[in-house]
Motif scaffolding. Sequence first.
Motif, mmCIF file in Angstrom:
data_model
loop_
_atom_site.group_PDB
_atom_site.id
_atom_site.type_symbol
_atom_site.label_atom_id
_atom_site.label_comp_id
_atom_site.label_asym_id
_atom_site.label_seq_id
_atom_site.Cartn_x
_atom_site.Cartn_y
_atom_site.Cartn_z
ATOM 1 N N SER A 1 0.856 -1.189 0.000
ATOM 2 C CA SER A 1 0.000 0.000 0.000
ATOM 3 C C SER A 1 0.888 1.233 0.000
ATOM 4 O O SER A 1 1.962 1.244 0.614
ATOM 5 N N ARG A 2 0.445 2.263 -0.691
ATOM 6 C CA ARG A 2 1.216 3.503 -0.756
ATOM 7 C C ARG A 2 1.319 4.146 0.620
ATOM 8 O O ARG A 2 2.392 4.601 1.019
ATOM 9 N N ALA A 3 0.179 4.183 1.318
ATOM 10 C CA ALA A 3 0.177 4.803 2.645
ATOM 11 C C ALA A 3 1.139 4.072 3.575
ATOM 12 O O ALA A 3 1.831 4.688 4.396
ATOM 13 N N GLY A 4 1.205 2.731 3.438
ATOM 14 C CA GLY A 4 2.110 1.951 4.262
ATOM 15 C C GLY A 4 3.568 2.288 3.990
ATOM 16 O O GLY A 4 4.387 2.355 4.913
ATOM 17 N N CYS A 5 3.912 2.528 2.732
ATOM 18 C CA CYS A 5 5.297 2.894 2.374
ATOM 19 C C CYS A 5 5.677 4.233 3.006
ATOM 20 O O CYS A 5 6.755 4.379 3.586
ATOM 21 N N THR A 6 4.767 5.199 2.889
ATOM 22 C CA THR A 6 5.035 6.527 3.462
ATOM 23 C C THR A 6 5.136 6.445 4.976
ATOM 24 O O THR A 6 6.023 7.054 5.594
ATOM 25 N N ALA A 7 4.228 5.676 5.583
ATOM 26 C CA ALA A 7 4.240 5.534 7.043
ATOM 27 C C ALA A 7 5.524 4.864 7.522
ATOM 28 O O ALA A 7 6.064 5.213 8.577
ATOM 29 N N ALA A 8 6.034 3.912 6.751
ATOM 30 C CA ALA A 8 7.256 3.209 7.143
ATOM 31 C C ALA A 8 8.447 4.170 7.224
ATOM 32 O O ALA A 8 9.250 4.118 8.161
ATOM 33 N N VAL A 9 8.548 5.065 6.249
ATOM 34 C CA VAL A 9 9.633 6.052 6.267
ATOM 35 C C VAL A 9 9.492 6.948 7.490
ATOM 36 O O VAL A 9 10.490 7.256 8.174
ATOM 37 N N GLN A 10 8.254 7.373 7.772
ATOM 38 C CA GLN A 10 8.017 8.237 8.940
ATOM 39 C C GLN A 10 8.397 7.524 10.241
ATOM 40 O O GLN A 10 8.973 8.126 11.145
ATOM 41 N N GLN A 11 8.078 6.244 10.338
ATOM 42 C CA GLN A 11 8.407 5.484 11.553
ATOM 43 C C GLN A 11 9.924 5.416 11.754
ATOM 44 O O GLN A 11 10.417 5.565 12.874
#
Length: 908
Positions: free
Chosen positions: A289-299
């Motif tokens: 998921s795109r949102a998951g990719c972005t969230a992973a970087v933020q984490q």
Amino acid sequence: MTTPAERYAAFRQKHGDDGGALRSFRGLYDFELDDFQLDACRALEAGDGVLVAAPTGSGKTVVGEFAVHLALEQGRKCFYTTPIKALSNQKYNDLVKRYGTAKVGLLTGDNSVNGEAPIVVMTTEVLRNMLYAGSPTLAGLGFAVMDEVHYLADRFRGAVWEEVIIHLPESVLLAALSATVSNAEEFGEWLGEVRGDTTVIVDEHRPVPLWQHMMVGNRIYDMFMSDDLTLRINPTLMRVTRDAERLTAGRRGRGGYGRVHRSRPPDRAQVIEKLDSEGLLPAITFIFSRAGCTAAVQQCLHAGIRLTTDRERHEIRQLVDERTAHLPDEDLAVLGYLEWRDCLERGLAAHHAGMLPAFKEVVEELFTRGLVKAVFATETLALGINMPARSVVIEKLDKWNGETHADLTPGEYTQLTGRAGRRGIDVEGHAVVLWQVGMDPLSVAGLAGTRTYPLRSSFQPSYNMAVNLVGQFGRERARTLLEESFAQFQADRAVVGLAKQLRKHEEALEGYQEAMTCHLGDFPEYAALRRRLAAREAELSKQRGAARRAAAVRSLEALQPGDVIRVPGGRRAGLAIVLDPGRNPRGHGPSPLVLTIGKQVKKLDPADFPVPVEPLEKLRIPKNFNGRSPKERANLVSTLLAKIGDRDLGKPARARDHSIEDDEVNELRRRIRQHPCHGCDEREDHARWAERFYKLQRETEGLRRRVEGRSHVISRTFDRICSVLEQLGYLEGEAVTDEGRRLGRLYTELDLLTAECLRGGLWEELEPAELAACVSALVFESRQSDDARRPKVPAGRAQDALSSMIRLWGELEGIESDHGLSTIREPDLGFAWAAFRWAKGHSLDAVLMEGVAGNELAAGDFVRWIKQLMDLLGQLGNAAPEGSKIKQTAGKAMDAMRRGVVAYSSLT
């Protein structure tokens, strides 16, 4: 008749030595070519076409590069085709470095560079269009390379690959490069039938060995152990996962939490830290998921991870600033440029289709250079550009395919893990699956150890294809050509297997019918009553849902500024203050603008309210209230909280299904109770067998229709398409009319609808921005359907034209139905407002914020849809009839949209 494998063996025996072209070609590389590469090159030099099926990263593109080399040696042309523009750009840059700009050209939807060069890199669609148009650029073509030819299985674009393979001149040698597929021999046999002698070379050997692992908690375990040259599942891994499952089940059973965290998958930051400590970076983590990719970087950012040195950070900043210098500062601010660059400087990045192409290309370059060490990507990266890593991490073994959550296939798993291991850099590659509760290591081992990836044709004739083929070859010859498709080749082979499966189904039906026999009466009759009752109750439930939605809309229409309401569920659940009721005079339903208790301004719509809403309180909103001001938002929320105090506002309203008295339901229930079988002690057992019977009966009927329909299926579809075209005046017997020739210049999914709109003059009086809005409906397809959210469209002429397009689509759908076809999807109006505003000159910030159906639009999606829209506008300009205003209007619309992030060319 000999098989491709036998012909290949004979070829090796006859042509063991290198020719002069291959000897000079080998000198271009500072490493020895593998046997499969040499064998493929020898076949090409001997005058055979080749199909090379080999794993990702094995170096099969060397064979394509040899075709280029041969063309130049022989004074002929070579077209190098790829499925996506990013691959075309990358291959163009590679070939320019070797042969110089004078000898290499590029043709994609975005770029046209030196198109008459002896080497031209292009997307497959460009070559298909050339073949149909009889382009003079084809003169002197000696070789065609089709990279990633397994894309012909793609259900949206796959037909283009088969069109090219069938229609290329016989004198052109084809070099087809594919991922490892389990039916390469079958595909090669078809290539031999349509292209002549074709050598099939299958190489499953990975140049860099791949180690499979599973991460449980914070430890990484080998998935397999080697025992006397036999691979078996690691017993330690099996024991650890069993213990973790038991621990989780026990804690859940006692309602406690204790040490359950030990059996949960580690968070993304922990995974990267573990890979770093084990020396397994750089890594690509696939998150579906795109949102998951972005969230992973933020984490990882919040965890303080930094994977780069000072020198690397300086190099990253320099490259990023250089590659994005062409983008306007105001657009960079909208795109979160500074935060994105900060993540890159830490060695972290996301990669997905929602990103701006320029940003994706920077990530690709930095990762390839080894400067970015951890990329979180969607699976599209696995099918795209050359971006190998030391390790690949897979978070989950299922993904959303647009309709449901489906398990990864062995082919998809192989494609993802194929990125692990960089040839010439890594001694070995690593694939790491993150264990989760319910995941069986044996199943994962099965995925890792299976190489079942069959290539299935997705070929279907289209209206554009039909008029072009009839125009070039006549109807009878066109039908014969389509019978040569890989789709028909596979269909003819499949009938035998289907007939065998049909016989098994019919035998099983007899057994099911016997098992549901009841000694008290006619159980099939009783089961039919139960099925009718279930269907009627489902219909009534649907009607109740529609009534609730209508009531919710009416309650929203009654809201006033200052009303305090409760949003019952979803991401925006909780109290909210109505700032603007958002009434829509054109009947699209209210979309109230509210301030949430979390101090955010959001736009709601009826989909957020499963039940009617009632104001709980009333607030006075200051006259000059500014929703963009954080301070003013906070003050208004504070006023609300002070007014409510500790008062109990009651529980949120819930949707309740009140039973509706229905005569048909009552009658069916009465008949069921009175039926003799209702009193049978084994009634529910019989009912289960009956359900199995009816389910298998439906499948059997479908199977029977498939067997009956497999013979000559492609030519039958072609005949139906031609009948539609004759009825509408695009064909007259064997002749293509002027209207048909215009249709032949429209290469788009909705080709017939586009041609009908053009012919009917629906767009003649539109301004450029209005035309852009209307034409966007022919290219755009929303990623997820949401019937409750009506898209916003420009008022006036554009709205009238869009309404006419929908009516025209309905008429065409009816005509297709009369001819046994269903190929034309409904135009999607979701992008019309965004296209209109961009063409009107609005800022990127404003267009992305309002987005599609009120949802914010990703920059990458926006650029992709605008470029596809511009491509179709260009086609309309070329196809417009004499005296039409469309050519000029389309040109102005394209000029208006070619700005900012859209104007960027990825060619470097």
